[in-house]
Design an enzyme around this catalytic site. Structure first.
Site, PDB file in Angstrom:
ATOM      1  N   GLY A 157     -11.516   2.556  -3.691  1.00 33.72           N
ATOM      2  CA  GLY A 157     -11.960   3.951  -3.681  1.00 33.72           C
ATOM      3  C   GLY A 157     -10.967   4.857  -2.991  1.00 33.72           C
TER       4      GLY A 157
ATOM      5  NE  ARG B 280      -3.162   6.538   0.608  1.00 30.80           N
ATOM      6  CZ  ARG B 280      -1.936   6.092   0.610  1.00 30.80           C
ATOM      7  NH1 ARG B 280      -1.072   6.555   1.468  1.00 30.80           N
ATOM      8  NH2 ARG B 280      -1.566   5.158  -0.245  1.00 30.80           N
TER       9      ARG B 280
ATOM     10  CG  ASP C  79      -4.446   7.227   9.194  1.00 27.78           C
ATOM     11  OD1 ASP C  79      -4.410   7.099   7.941  1.00 27.78           O
ATOM     12  OD2 ASP C  79      -3.416   7.390   9.885  1.00 27.78           O
TER      13      ASP C  79
ATOM     14  NE  ARG D 266      -2.957  11.534  -6.976  1.00 27.74           N
ATOM     15  CZ  ARG D 266      -3.030  10.228  -6.701  1.00 27.74           C
ATOM     16  NH1 ARG D 266      -1.963   9.457  -6.780  1.00 27.74           N
ATOM     17  NH2 ARG D 266      -4.165   9.696  -6.326  1.00 27.74           N
TER      18      ARG D 266
ATOM     19  NE  ARG E  62      -7.641   6.028  -8.823  1.00 25.76           N
ATOM     20  CZ  ARG E  62      -6.514   6.177  -8.160  1.00 25.76           C
ATOM     21  NH1 ARG E  62      -5.671   5.168  -8.087  1.00 25.76           N
ATOM     22  NH2 ARG E  62      -6.223   7.303  -7.537  1.00 25.76           N
TER      23      ARG E  62
ATOM     24  CG  ASP F 251      -5.936  -0.136  -6.927  1.00 24.59           C
ATOM     25  OD1 ASP F 251      -5.538  -1.297  -7.135  1.00 24.59           O
ATOM     26  OD2 ASP F 251      -5.482   0.580  -6.015  1.00 24.59           O
ATOM     27  CG  ASN F 252      -2.187   1.732  -7.640  1.00 30.95           C
ATOM     28  OD1 ASN F 252      -3.078   2.457  -7.224  1.00 30.95           O
ATOM     29  ND2 ASN F 252      -1.440   0.984  -6.849  1.00 30.95           N
TER      30      ASN F 252
HETATM   31  P1  AMP Z   1      -2.634   2.465  -2.647  1.00 27.35           P
HETATM   32  O1  AMP Z   1      -1.777   1.431  -1.999  1.00 27.35           O
HETATM   33  O2  AMP Z   1      -2.180   3.874  -2.367  1.00 27.35           O
HETATM   34  O3  AMP Z   1      -2.848   2.239  -4.104  1.00 27.35           O
HETATM   35  O4  AMP Z   1      -4.040   2.364  -1.914  1.00 27.35           O
HETATM   36  C1  AMP Z   1      -4.861   1.232  -1.976  1.00 27.35           C
HETATM   37  C2  AMP Z   1      -6.177   1.508  -1.303  1.00 27.35           C
HETATM   38  O5  AMP Z   1      -5.995   1.734   0.104  1.00 27.35           O
HETATM   39  C3  AMP Z   1      -6.897   2.752  -1.820  1.00 27.35           C
HETATM   40  O6  AMP Z   1      -8.284   2.497  -1.785  1.00 27.35           O
HETATM   41  C4  AMP Z   1      -6.514   3.798  -0.810  1.00 27.35           C
HETATM   42  O7  AMP Z   1      -7.438   4.865  -0.754  1.00 27.35           O
HETATM   43  C5  AMP Z   1      -6.521   3.001   0.478  1.00 27.35           C
HETATM   44  N1  AMP Z   1      -5.645   3.597   1.506  1.00 27.35           N
HETATM   45  C6  AMP Z   1      -4.304   3.617   1.497  1.00 27.35           C
HETATM   46  N2  AMP Z   1      -3.838   4.251   2.593  1.00 27.35           N
HETATM   47  C7  AMP Z   1      -4.902   4.651   3.307  1.00 27.35           C
HETATM   48  C8  AMP Z   1      -5.081   5.346   4.536  1.00 27.35           C
HETATM   49  N3  AMP Z   1      -4.052   5.780   5.268  1.00 27.35           N
HETATM   50  N4  AMP Z   1      -6.341   5.572   4.969  1.00 27.35           N
HETATM   51  C9  AMP Z   1      -7.398   5.138   4.248  1.00 27.35           C
HETATM   52  N5  AMP Z   1      -7.303   4.471   3.097  1.00 27.35           N
HETATM   53  C10 AMP Z   1      -6.073   4.226   2.617  1.00 27.35           C
HETATM   54 MG    MG Z   2      -3.792   3.298  -5.414  1.00 23.63          MG
END
Ligand code: AMP
Ligand code: MG
Length: 474
Positions: free
Chosen positions: A84, A87, A119, A170, A177, A242-243
């Site tokens: 989900g 951030r 965070d 963005r 996704r 998820d990406n």
């Molecule tokens: P990503 O690596 O950007 O595809 O993120 C993978 C998952 O980690 C997603 O659910 C993001 O919302 C969560 N996520 C990544 N960075 C943070 C962050 N700094 N704080 C909270 N959730 C994060």
């Molecule tokens: Mg992602």
């Protein structure tokens, strides 16, 4: 902005209502004037403090209904039932004067119910990286999410040390996704799957109906997308489900990179220890991701699971032919070839094999081919000249002059791409308060096919400068 928030009208369990968390001192890093105009927005107005406050999460504009989307996903092949927007906050959907719908999302806008241990914040490095690379991809003609604005928060974010915080605005035609479908499939929520299917079809594939129709379209869109990445030497780096965007957009720029020295096994991400998402693996991973979408859609395809699998399987298997045809088309164009002749694939692979053996820079090799200076890119010039003879013969076979071919090649082989060392330099300067390199890089990358042969941005990095790994924002 003219909001019409269709996601906020979905059943309440499909997302979490969540306002962005205000920050101490919003400051504008960049505003994408061209994109603003495409969206029917006035860039001058968007640069005023009231709108900078919106991009920072300090003011929710009228008509917005902020929320965090629920999704799941396979991360490096491992199932994670809940990810989900941890951030990111979707402010809402702006509908432009031409009827186009734009999700407006603030990335780095604070904690949400999906933040887990995170965070909810981003530091300026990944924000600048995503801004530069996503806009460069757009200028290169690759479907992608876009960057409307980047703002600094005036607050520190703690990673390896304290870093300046930032938020990226963005925008995208959706943020649907494969993992969004997986989340509800895992919960056997057929009603939610049906609503997501309708939304995905309406937004990305109007005229197509049904879950099988969606699967066929996503298969095609993903196959074409990855063929484009391959033709540009782009490595996404985190092709988790998820990406994987159901509209076939490039999304979630983390440890991504444009390859310098060509090698199919090339990996940049420090978190990809096994090389799962290496350059040459990207097509197989994309079809694997499409197969996960197919699994999620089975209950909509046929209540009898065996029948559903039988209907979906040929569509997923269709990926290979679509990808292969698209890859050939793109690489033929890179070599100035218009017609399809037997032996083209072997000709392309012969060049790539030589480049891999000699570690030739991918972007420079193809651009220099279009400018008649490629031999100098090969440490063993005869490895090039022997191939060049075959290429010239092949051009002659379709009656094309080298000059004509090279003119079209200069429109598909970019002169400049966002190289890691340039992105890093823009980030380092920005952290020190100097945004000039960031703006200069964006301006140059907006016309990637135009740079003159002596433009310093065309230089491949000296070996000592190469940043071999990029790190994810977390
Ligand atoms: P990503 O690596 O950007 O595809 O993120 C993978 C998952 O980690 C997603 O659910 C993001 O919302 C969560 N996520 C990544 N960075 C943070 C962050 N700094 N704080 C909270 N959730 C994060
Ligand atoms: Mg992602």
């Amino acid at each position: 902005m003219q909001f019409d928030n269709s996601y906020a009208r979905l059943p309440a369990h499909m997302f979490a209502r969540q306002d962005p968390t205000p920050v101490a001192a919003p400051g504008l890093i960049g505003l994408n004037a061209g994109l603003a105009q495409d969206m029917g927005l006035d860039p001058d107005e968007l640069s005023l403090p009231d709108w900078i406050a919106v991009f920072a999460g300090n003011r929710v504009p009228p008509g917005a209904e902020p929320l965090a989307q629920a999704y799941a996903g396979h991360q490096f092949g491992n199932w994670v039932p809940q990810l989900g927007d941890g951030r990111a906050v979707l402010l809402g959907e702006h509908v432009g004067p031409d009827g186009r719908r734009w999700d407006i999302q603030l990335k780095g806008a604070g904690r949400t119910p999906f933040s887990r241990m995170g965070d909810g914040r981003a530091w300026v490095g990944p924000v600048i990286r995503e801004y530069i690379v996503s806009e460069a991809m757009h200028a290169l003609g690759v479907p992608t999410t876009r960057a409307l604005a980047a703002v600094s928060t005036g607050e520190p974010v703690y990673r390896e040390g304290a870093m300046p915080g930032a938020v990226l605005t963005r925008v995208a035609s959706s943020h649907l996704r494969v993992g969004t479908f997986q989340y509800f499939a895992a919960r056997q929520d057929t009603d939610a799957l049906r609503r997501l299917t309708d939304m995905a079809l309406g937004r990305h594939y109007p005229g197509t109906t049904g879950a099988l129709g969606l699967l066929e379209q996503v298969t095609t869109a993903q196959a074409r997308l990855v063929a484009q990445w391959m033709a540009l030497g782009f490595i996404h780096g985190v092709m988790n489900t998820d990406n994987a965007h159901v509209g076939g957009l490039t999304i979630d720029y983390g440890p991504c990179a444009f390859m310098d020295a060509y090698h199919p096994g090339r990996v940049f991400s420090s978190i990809d220890q096994m090389g799962r998402y290496a350059y040459g693996n990207q097509p197989q991973i994309a079809v694997w991701n499409v197969a996960q979408l197919a699994s999620s859609l089975l209950p909509l395809i046929d209540p009898d699971e065996a029948a559903a699998v039988e209907a979906a399987t040929p569509l997923v298997h269709g990926f290979a032919d679509i990808y292969q045809a698209e890859w050939l088309t793109r690489f033929r164009a890179k070599l100035g070839l218009v017609r399809a002749l037997d032996g083209d694939q072997a000709l392309i692979e012969s060049l790539l094999d030589r480049m891999a053996r000699l570690g030739v820079d991918f972007t420079r090799a193809f651009r220099c081919l279009a400018e008649g200076t490629a031999a100098a890119e090969f440490p063993e010039p005869e490895a090039f000249t022997t191939w060049q003879a075959d290429w010239h013969a092949r051009l002659a076979a379709e009656g094309r002059s080298l000059t004509d071919a090279q003119a079209t090649m200069r429109r598909v082989n970019p002169a400049i791409i966002p190289r890691n060392h340039q992105i890093e330099a823009a980030i380092t300067a920005a952290v020190a308060g100097d945004l000039v390199p960031f703006h200069a890089l964006n301006a140059a990358l907006a016309a990637p096919f135009d740079a003159a042969p002596d433009d310093p941005l065309r230089a491949a990095p000296a070996p000592a400068e190469i940043i071999r790994r990029t790190f994810c924002g977390t």
